[in-house]
Design an enzyme around this catalytic site. Structure first.
Site, mmCIF file in Angstrom:
data_model
loop_
_atom_site.group_PDB
_atom_site.id
_atom_site.type_symbol
_atom_site.label_atom_id
_atom_site.label_comp_id
_atom_site.label_asym_id
_atom_site.label_seq_id
_atom_site.Cartn_x
_atom_site.Cartn_y
_atom_site.Cartn_z
ATOM 1 C CG HIS A 42 0.201 -4.469 11.666
ATOM 2 N ND1 HIS A 42 -0.331 -3.242 11.379
ATOM 3 C CD2 HIS A 42 1.195 -4.658 10.748
ATOM 4 C CE1 HIS A 42 0.314 -2.697 10.351
ATOM 5 N NE2 HIS A 42 1.250 -3.549 9.948
ATOM 6 N NE ARG A 67 -0.112 0.547 6.967
ATOM 7 C CZ ARG A 67 0.888 -0.336 6.992
ATOM 8 N NH1 ARG A 67 0.636 -1.636 7.071
ATOM 9 N NH2 ARG A 67 2.142 0.065 6.967
HETATM 10 P P1 NDP Z 1 4.931 -0.775 -3.241
HETATM 11 O O1 NDP Z 1 4.830 0.716 -3.265
HETATM 12 O O2 NDP Z 1 6.201 -1.420 -3.632
HETATM 13 O O3 NDP Z 1 3.769 -1.409 -4.148
HETATM 14 C C1 NDP Z 1 2.480 -0.876 -4.170
HETATM 15 C C2 NDP Z 1 1.692 -1.524 -5.289
HETATM 16 O O4 NDP Z 1 0.330 -1.064 -5.203
HETATM 17 C C3 NDP Z 1 2.215 -1.129 -6.673
HETATM 18 O O5 NDP Z 1 2.125 -2.213 -7.555
HETATM 19 C C4 NDP Z 1 1.240 -0.024 -7.084
HETATM 20 O O6 NDP Z 1 1.063 0.129 -8.483
HETATM 21 C C5 NDP Z 1 -0.043 -0.526 -6.472
HETATM 22 N N1 NDP Z 1 -1.011 0.570 -6.308
HETATM 23 C C6 NDP Z 1 -0.879 1.701 -5.566
HETATM 24 N N2 NDP Z 1 -1.970 2.484 -5.713
HETATM 25 C C7 NDP Z 1 -2.786 1.840 -6.577
HETATM 26 C C8 NDP Z 1 -4.048 2.146 -7.135
HETATM 27 N N3 NDP Z 1 -4.690 3.290 -6.857
HETATM 28 N N4 NDP Z 1 -4.595 1.254 -7.996
HETATM 29 C C9 NDP Z 1 -3.942 0.107 -8.307
HETATM 30 N N5 NDP Z 1 -2.739 -0.249 -7.813
HETATM 31 C C10 NDP Z 1 -2.176 0.617 -6.948
HETATM 32 O O7 NDP Z 1 4.516 -1.207 -1.751
HETATM 33 P P2 NDP Z 1 4.954 -2.530 -0.945
HETATM 34 O O8 NDP Z 1 4.696 -3.708 -1.815
HETATM 35 O O9 NDP Z 1 6.306 -2.360 -0.366
HETATM 36 O O10 NDP Z 1 3.921 -2.477 0.285
HETATM 37 C C11 NDP Z 1 2.519 -2.474 0.059
HETATM 38 C C12 NDP Z 1 1.795 -2.233 1.379
HETATM 39 O O11 NDP Z 1 1.845 -3.391 2.211
HETATM 40 C C13 NDP Z 1 2.365 -1.144 2.284
HETATM 41 O O12 NDP Z 1 2.039 0.149 1.831
HETATM 42 C C14 NDP Z 1 1.696 -1.472 3.599
HETATM 43 O O13 NDP Z 1 0.425 -0.841 3.651
HETATM 44 C C15 NDP Z 1 1.512 -2.988 3.533
HETATM 45 N N6 NDP Z 1 2.390 -3.675 4.481
HETATM 46 C C16 NDP Z 1 1.837 -4.428 5.487
HETATM 47 C C17 NDP Z 1 2.620 -5.098 6.388
HETATM 48 C C18 NDP Z 1 2.035 -5.977 7.434
HETATM 49 O O14 NDP Z 1 2.774 -6.507 8.278
HETATM 50 N N7 NDP Z 1 0.748 -6.226 7.433
HETATM 51 C C19 NDP Z 1 4.084 -4.991 6.351
HETATM 52 C C20 NDP Z 1 4.594 -4.230 5.247
HETATM 53 C C21 NDP Z 1 3.753 -3.571 4.360
HETATM 54 P P3 NDP Z 1 2.307 0.529 -9.437
HETATM 55 O O15 NDP Z 1 3.120 -0.750 -9.544
HETATM 56 O O16 NDP Z 1 1.667 0.899 -10.707
HETATM 57 O O17 NDP Z 1 3.042 1.629 -8.737
#
Ligand code: NDP
Length: 307
Positions: free
Chosen positions: A270, A222
């Site tokens: 985006h 984001r």
């Molecule tokens: P998930 O919830 O499946 O994965 C999130 C990952 O981030 C997990 O591995 C999580 O850790 C990690 N994480 C979250 N908070 C922290 C933290 N504080 N410190 C370290 N690691 C952290 O999300 P998705 O993979 O489905 O999507 C990720 C993001 O991609 C979305 O939230 C969105 O913002 C972005 N996105 C962008 C798009 C675009 O077109 N540009 C399209 C789709 C999504 P853990 O494994 O331990 O839970």
């Protein structure tokens, strides 16, 4: 009882056709064509919808994207689960985009675009992917799939998550204490974190200093993950050598914003990945069936974690 769709109307027509085909018994409405608020059982929306309390029989809110940071979780009644998109179409398109961005950076495409515009014919040294390590912030649905794709292209991959993960062929790091070691070996850094209180502004000057000098950035998370001024300074000082940004804050940036014109930034609107109607409708209908059968749904947001 009905499903209400509130997002791009053109894709909404596709959703309507797919619902008619796969769930003819479940009436489908395109927002704002809701006849009676009491009939709204399921809401699929990209934008937050005001005053959800008026839908007394609402059972599930589906985010039509993978991220949910646009929603105020407190405004969604606590008994109503928020379910985000976990579907193969979003994953496949994100894998494509990040592979494109990483290859473009790895093969100096930004330099060659600049050189072409100036009529300069100047080859740079070529090294295979095996010589360039990629670090992925976030190893969830998208980060893990991207790591798999990049590993397949030959890039040594490392990833960082909040809780420990194990992924074949990926060196995994977890938690704040491991962030420094993770960053120190990331020559191309890809951000695929959700936007939460803990990750807002994470791509800042301090983080850039911990990367190897001349590293590159791909931000597909984001816009609010990134402190723009810190990126511009890091690029101008040579601490970072280039960036591919698919997201920014606000979107689009103001007309005079340097993100539009910086010679070492590639900016896209985006579009890294998009929910694909066929697979998304299948995921939504499967989750509705799970919910009705009292089984766990896929992609339920943990309100305490914020993702
Ligand atoms: P998930 O919830 O499946 O994965 C999130 C990952 O981030 C997990 O591995 C999580 O850790 C990690 N994480 C979250 N908070 C922290 C933290 N504080 N410190 C370290 N690691 C952290 O999300 P998705 O993979 O489905 O999507 C990720 C993001 O991609 C979305 O939230 C969105 O913002 C972005 N996105 C962008 C798009 C675009 O077109 N540009 C399209 C789709 C999504 P853990 O494994 O331990 O839970």
């Amino acid at each position: 009882m009905c499903f209400v769709y509130n997002a791009d109307p053109e894709r909404g027509q596709e959703w309507q056709r797919l619902f008619a085909q796969h769930a003819p018994e479940l009436p489908f409405r395109l927002w704002p064509e809701v006849r009676d608020p009491a009939e709204v059982r399921y809401l699929g929306t990209w934008e937050p919808v005001d005053a959800l309390e008026r839908f007394a029989n609402l059972e599930i809110v589906f985010s039509l994207g993978a991220g949910i940071d646009q929603f105020d979780l407190a405004a969604i009644p606590s008994h109503v689960p928020l379910v985000r998109m976990q579907e193969p179409g979003i994953v496949a398109t994100m894998q494509e985009y990040v592979a494109m961005a990483v290859l473009a950076l790895h093969r100096d495409l930004i330099d060659y675009l600049g050189q072409q515009r100036m009529g300069i014919w100047k080859p740079r040294r070529v090294r295979p992917a095996a010589y360039r390590s990629v670090g992925i912030l976030g190893l969830g649905q998208l980060g893990a799939a991207v790591a798999e794709r990049l590993s397949g292209l030959g890039f040594p991959c490392r990833g960082w998550s909040r809780t420990p993960r194990q992924l074949a062929g990926v060196t995994c790091y977890a938690g704040e204490s491991a962030l420094g070691d993770f960053l120190a070996g990331s020559e191309i850094l890809v951000c695929l974190l959700p936007l939460t209180e803990r990750t807002r502004g994470i791509l800042d000057a301090t983080l850039f200093e911990r990367l190897p000098r001349g590293a590159c950035l791909v931000n597909v998370g984001r816009g609010a993950h990134l402190i723009d001024a810190d990126l511009l300074q890091a690029l101008d000082r040579g601490q970072l050598s280039a960036a591919v940004l698919d997201v920014c804050d606000p979107e689009p940036p103001p007309a005079d914003h340097p993100l539009w014109h910086h010679p070492r930034i590639l900016l896209t609107p985006h579009v890294a990945s998009m929910t694909q109607p066929e697979s998304a409708v299948a995921m939504v209908l499967d989750n509705i069936a799970r919910h009705r059968a009292g089984r766990e749904m896929v992609g339920v947001v943990d309100r305490r974690r914020g993702y």
